[in-house]
Scaffold this motif. Structure first.
Motif, PDB file in Angstrom:
ATOM      1  N   PHE A 125       0.814  -1.211   0.000  1.00 12.77           N
ATOM      2  CA  PHE A 125       0.000   0.000   0.000  1.00 12.77           C
ATOM      3  C   PHE A 125       0.852   1.267   0.000  1.00 12.77           C
ATOM      4  CE2 PHE A 125      -4.008  -2.069   2.025  1.00 12.77           C
ATOM      5  CZ  PHE A 125      -4.339  -2.584   0.791  1.00 12.77           C
ATOM      6  N   ALA A 126       1.961   1.249   0.769  1.00 15.06           N
ATOM      7  CA  ALA A 126       2.820   2.434   0.781  1.00 15.06           C
ATOM      8  C   ALA A 126       3.420   2.671  -0.602  1.00 15.06           C
ATOM      9  CB  ALA A 126       3.928   2.279   1.822  1.00 15.06           C
ATOM     10  N   GLN A 127       3.770   1.590  -1.300  1.00 16.02           N
ATOM     11  CA  GLN A 127       4.300   1.741  -2.653  1.00 16.02           C
ATOM     12  C   GLN A 127       3.247   2.320  -3.596  1.00 16.02           C
ATOM     13  OE1 GLN A 127       6.193  -2.354  -2.974  1.00 16.02           O
ATOM     14  NE2 GLN A 127       7.561  -1.133  -4.247  1.00 16.02           N
ATOM     15  N   VAL A 128       2.005   1.892  -3.419  1.00  8.81           N
ATOM     16  CA  VAL A 128       0.925   2.460  -4.233  1.00  8.81           C
ATOM     17  C   VAL A 128       0.855   3.968  -4.033  1.00  8.81           C
ATOM     18  CG1 VAL A 128      -1.580   2.580  -4.515  1.00  8.81           C
ATOM     19  CG2 VAL A 128      -0.455   0.360  -4.354  1.00  8.81           C
ATOM     20  N   GLY A 129       0.914   4.393  -2.761  1.00 13.47           N
ATOM     21  CA  GLY A 129       0.909   5.831  -2.485  1.00 13.47           C
ATOM     22  C   GLY A 129       2.112   6.528  -3.091  1.00 13.47           C
ATOM     23  N   GLY A 130       3.276   5.867  -3.022  1.00 16.66           N
ATOM     24  CA  GLY A 130       4.469   6.465  -3.605  1.00 16.66           C
ATOM     25  C   GLY A 130       4.385   6.572  -5.122  1.00 16.66           C
ATOM     26  N   LEU A 131       3.894   5.522  -5.780  1.00 14.51           N
ATOM     27  CA  LEU A 131       3.767   5.551  -7.238  1.00 14.51           C
ATOM     28  C   LEU A 131       2.744   6.585  -7.685  1.00 14.51           C
ATOM     29  CD1 LEU A 131       3.929   1.715  -7.948  1.00 14.51           C
ATOM     30  CD2 LEU A 131       5.646   3.431  -8.538  1.00 14.51           C
ATOM     31  N   THR A 132       1.643   6.687  -6.936  1.00 12.58           N
ATOM     32  CA  THR A 132       0.656   7.720  -7.248  1.00 12.58           C
ATOM     33  C   THR A 132       1.259   9.104  -7.084  1.00 12.58           C
ATOM     34  OG1 THR A 132      -1.137   6.271  -6.501  1.00 12.58           O
ATOM     35  CG2 THR A 132      -1.628   8.614  -6.661  1.00 12.58           C
ATOM     36  N   GLY A 133       2.059   9.271  -6.032  1.00 13.33           N
ATOM     37  CA  GLY A 133       2.728  10.554  -5.825  1.00 13.33           C
ATOM     38  C   GLY A 133       3.716  10.880  -6.929  1.00 13.33           C
ATOM     39  N   SER A 325       4.858  11.798   3.839  1.00  5.29           N
ATOM     40  CA  SER A 325       3.876  11.669   4.909  1.00  5.29           C
ATOM     41  C   SER A 325       2.515  11.215   4.390  1.00  5.29           C
ATOM     42  CB  SER A 325       3.740  13.008   5.648  1.00  5.29           C
ATOM     43  OG  SER A 325       2.688  12.972   6.574  1.00  5.29           O
ATOM     44  N   VAL A 326       2.067  11.821   3.296  1.00  2.30           N
ATOM     45  CA  VAL A 326       0.755  11.476   2.743  1.00  2.30           C
ATOM     46  C   VAL A 326       0.720  10.025   2.280  1.00  2.30           C
ATOM     47  CG1 VAL A 326      -0.786  11.901   0.787  1.00  2.30           C
ATOM     48  CG2 VAL A 326       0.067  13.810   2.135  1.00  2.30           C
ATOM     49  N   ALA A 327       1.770   9.559   1.606  1.00  2.75           N
ATOM     50  CA  ALA A 327       1.809   8.178   1.137  1.00  2.75           C
ATOM     51  C   ALA A 327       1.754   7.198   2.310  1.00  2.75           C
ATOM     52  CB  ALA A 327       3.062   7.941   0.307  1.00  2.75           C
ATOM     53  N   CYS A 328       2.499   7.473   3.360  1.00  2.00           N
ATOM     54  CA  CYS A 328       2.495   6.584   4.529  1.00  2.00           C
ATOM     55  C   CYS A 328       1.160   6.624   5.261  1.00  2.00           C
ATOM     56  CB  CYS A 328       3.628   6.959   5.471  1.00  2.00           C
ATOM     57  SG  CYS A 328       5.284   6.661   4.801  1.00  2.00           S
ATOM     58  N   SER A 329       0.567   7.810   5.379  1.00  2.00           N
ATOM     59  CA  SER A 329      -0.730   7.936   6.041  1.00  2.00           C
ATOM     60  C   SER A 329      -1.818   7.211   5.264  1.00  2.00           C
ATOM     61  CB  SER A 329      -1.082   9.415   6.204  1.00  2.00           C
ATOM     62  OG  SER A 329      -2.336   9.573   6.817  1.00  2.00           O
ATOM     63  N   HIS A 330      -1.828   7.362   3.947  1.00  4.41           N
ATOM     64  CA  HIS A 330      -2.814   6.659   3.128  1.00  4.41           C
ATOM     65  C   HIS A 330      -2.645   5.148   3.250  1.00  4.41           C
ATOM     66  CE1 HIS A 330      -3.786  10.208   0.189  1.00  4.41           C
ATOM     67  NE2 HIS A 330      -4.214  10.411   1.434  1.00  4.41           N
ATOM     68  N   PHE A 346     -12.973   6.342   4.010  1.00  2.28           N
ATOM     69  CA  PHE A 346     -12.232   7.294   3.185  1.00  2.28           C
ATOM     70  C   PHE A 346     -13.025   8.591   3.000  1.00  2.28           C
ATOM     71  CE2 PHE A 346     -10.157   3.458   0.887  1.00  2.28           C
ATOM     72  CZ  PHE A 346      -9.299   3.285   1.956  1.00  2.28           C
ATOM     73  N   ALA A 347     -14.340   8.456   2.797  1.00  2.00           N
ATOM     74  CA  ALA A 347     -15.177   9.647   2.622  1.00  2.00           C
ATOM     75  C   ALA A 347     -15.228  10.479   3.904  1.00  2.00           C
ATOM     76  CB  ALA A 347     -16.586   9.237   2.196  1.00  2.00           C
ATOM     77  N   LEU A 348     -15.303   9.809   5.065  1.00  3.99           N
ATOM     78  CA  LEU A 348     -15.327  10.532   6.336  1.00  3.99           C
ATOM     79  C   LEU A 348     -14.012  11.274   6.560  1.00  3.99           C
ATOM     80  CD1 LEU A 348     -16.769  11.213   8.971  1.00  3.99           C
ATOM     81  CD2 LEU A 348     -15.843   9.099   9.950  1.00  3.99           C
ATOM     82  N   ILE A 349     -12.900  10.655   6.199  1.00  2.00           N
ATOM     83  CA  ILE A 349     -11.605  11.332   6.308  1.00  2.00           C
ATOM     84  C   ILE A 349     -11.614  12.608   5.477  1.00  2.00           C
ATOM     85  CG2 ILE A 349      -9.148  11.163   5.771  1.00  2.00           C
ATOM     86  CD1 ILE A 349      -9.426   8.121   6.240  1.00  2.00           C
ATOM     87  N   ALA A 350     -12.089  12.485   4.234  1.00  2.00           N
ATOM     88  CA  ALA A 350     -12.134  13.655   3.363  1.00  2.00           C
ATOM     89  C   ALA A 350     -13.050  14.732   3.920  1.00  2.00           C
ATOM     90  CB  ALA A 350     -12.594  13.249   1.962  1.00  2.00           C
ATOM     91  N   ALA A 351     -14.211  14.318   4.467  1.00  2.00           N
ATOM     92  CA  ALA A 351     -15.165  15.292   5.007  1.00  2.00           C
ATOM     93  C   ALA A 351     -14.583  16.041   6.193  1.00  2.00           C
ATOM     94  CB  ALA A 351     -16.458  14.577   5.412  1.00  2.00           C
ATOM     95  N   SER A 352     -13.911  15.330   7.092  1.00  2.00           N
ATOM     96  CA  SER A 352     -13.328  15.996   8.269  1.00  2.00           C
ATOM     97  C   SER A 352     -12.223  16.951   7.853  1.00  2.00           C
ATOM     98  CB  SER A 352     -12.800  14.952   9.259  1.00  2.00           C
ATOM     99  OG  SER A 352     -11.752  14.196   8.678  1.00  2.00           O
ATOM    100  N   ASN A 353     -11.398  16.522   6.895  1.00  2.00           N
ATOM    101  CA  ASN A 353     -10.339  17.410   6.408  1.00  2.00           C
ATOM    102  C   ASN A 353     -10.922  18.678   5.800  1.00  2.00           C
ATOM    103  OD1 ASN A 353      -8.397  15.583   7.184  1.00  2.00           O
ATOM    104  ND2 ASN A 353      -8.065  14.749   5.143  1.00  2.00           N
ATOM    105  N   MET A 354     -11.978  18.509   5.001  1.00  2.00           N
ATOM    106  CA  MET A 354     -12.592  19.653   4.344  1.00  2.00           C
ATOM    107  C   MET A 354     -13.256  20.593   5.341  1.00  2.00           C
ATOM    108  SD  MET A 354     -11.965  19.555   1.138  1.00  2.00           S
ATOM    109  CE  MET A 354     -11.347  18.389  -0.081  1.00  2.00           C
TER     110      MET A 354
END
Length: 436
Positions: A125-133, A325-330, A346-354
């Protein structure tokens, strides 16, 4: 590969338009508050639709969810292109477009994240976040320069919006092909839950989805703490990111702004490469906290300086650490969120951040325009004090003071989290999704 290409096309169009709209609004109004309103409109719209994003990702065919979002984005972009051609485009229309685009992205993102989590092993999963980044950073390195070139070539937003329209069409075709190829298990919406669940209205489903995510957070107080910490740190960083445009443009050209942003994105690219190649499997929470501390320190420094070279250095460090940080957190959330409720979480995380971000942006834009900028002018309330002597006076110095305060607040918060023993050990104390 198809999903990656689709997300690259979508991110490229979004970044092009975001940069161009920010320059267009600030160049016509000269107001940091007006500029922040476009970001605020986007944040509010995304926050309002996130409860629906969770239920759509968990209970409906993700292929059609994402395709519907892309069609809506294409229609709105086409409308802006028509308004540009007729000469009737105003700031209000761009606020509305920013809101719709953010809502579409908020509805689209959880479906793709859930689909990815279903066929990627947990230890990757961390690699997925890194590749997306990596792909996002590559897009953002070239997007500011490309947007500036397109704006100079066409004399405005026309070229940028036309390019966005083409990219959205490509993204829609690619993601539809990817999710069709992935099969029914990854697409979802088939065989999940009973008939009463499938037939429930979207409103009731959104409420149930939101309640399920809240129930998970009640069961796992450490994940609740991570949610609150992440929302606060991210919002402090978003405030700094939103204000970097008026900070630089107050005293320099859009070319300098593009340079600062591009250097920062190079840092983000290298941070993403680090995560993608290191294959981090343990200690993800420690990586998050350490990188956040350095990121906040870079924002603090950016507020104290006025030269493009130092802004570039601060932007590099900030986005290098931020992408890591974002890749590891995701990766933590993808690993820990329970199966069947990932979209809702995931939606609740986005809502709280927003939610927190809206309040921060509203206060930040007002503070910059109405309080700090006037106070930091020559002869202003703070101009002849030690604050004025330290930060300097004139255009942009009030926003610089805001950067300093934002970085200092984030640094204090992160240091506190570093000394929280249970939060540091979250990865081992909270079971993975699907485990007892």
């Amino acid at each position: 590969m198809l999903l990656w290409l689709s997300e690259t096309a979508f991110d490229l169009g979004t970044t092009l338009v975001s940069f161009a709209v920010g320059v267009w609004i600030f160049s016509r109004t000269g107001s940091a508050q007006d500029y922040s309103f476009s970001v605020l409109a986007a944040a509010l719209a995304a926050m309002l639709v996130t409860p629906f994003a969770g239920v759509l990702a968990d209970r409906h065919d993700r292929r059609w969810v994402v395709l519907s979002c892309d069609i809506a984005a294409i229609a709105c972009t086409f409308a802006i292109v028509m308004a540009l051609l007729s000469g009737r485009l105003g700031v209000g229309a761009l606020y509305a477009y920013a809101a719709v685009a953010a809502a579409v992205g908020a509805l689209r993102r959880p479906s793709i994240r859930v689909a990815v989590s279903l066929f990627v092993p947990k230890d990757r999963f961390a690699q997925v976040g890194g590749l997306t980044g990596i792909s996002r950073a590559l897009v953002q390195v070239g997007a500011p320069a490309a947007a500036g070139f397109l704006m100079s070539l066409t004399g405005g937003l026309q070229g940028v919006m036309a390019t966005q329209l083409c990219l959205l069409l490509a993204a829609a075709a690619l993601v539809f092909a990817a999710l069709t190829r992935a099969g029914a298990e990854v697409r979802g919406g088939q065989g999940h839950g009973g008939a009463s669940r499938r037939d429930a209205s979207l409103w009731r489903g959104a409420g149930a989805s939101f309640s399920g995510a809240l129930a998970y957070l009640r069961e796992q107080p450490l994940m609740r703490a991570l949610l609150g910490y992440g929302a606060l740190v991210q919002c402090l960083m978003v405030l700094a990111t939103a204000m970097v445009t008026p900070l630089v443009l107050s005293t320099h050209s859009s070319g300098v702004l593009g340079l600062v942003m591009s250097v920062g994105i190079v840092g983000g690219l290298l941070g993403s490469i680090l995560v993608a190649t290191a294959r981090l499997r343990q200690g993800l929470m420690q990586w998050v906290l350490a990188c956040d501390a350095l990121q906040c320190a870079a924002v603090l420094v950016a507020g104290c300086v006025t030269t493009p070279a130092l802004w570039c250095a601060a932007a590099f460090v900030c986005l290098f650490c931020g992408s890591t940080s974002v890749a590891c957190s995701h990766a933590l959330w993808m690993r820990k969120a329970p199966a069947g409720r990932q979209g809702s979480v995931f939606a609740l995380i986005a809502a709280s951040n927003m939610l927190v971000m809206c309040a921060v942006l509203l206060a930040g834009g007002w503070l910059a325009d109405a309080v700090l900028e006037p106070a930091m002018r020559a002869g202003g309330a703070l101009g002849d004090t030690v604050v004025g002597a330290w930060f300097g006076t004139g255009p942009g110095r009030g926003i610089g003071l805001l950067f300093f305060a934002t970085g200092a607040a984030g640094l204090v918060l992160t240091v506190f989290a570093l000394f929280h023993r249970r939060l540091r050990r979250l990865e081992t104390l909270v079971p993975d999704g699907g485990e007892a």
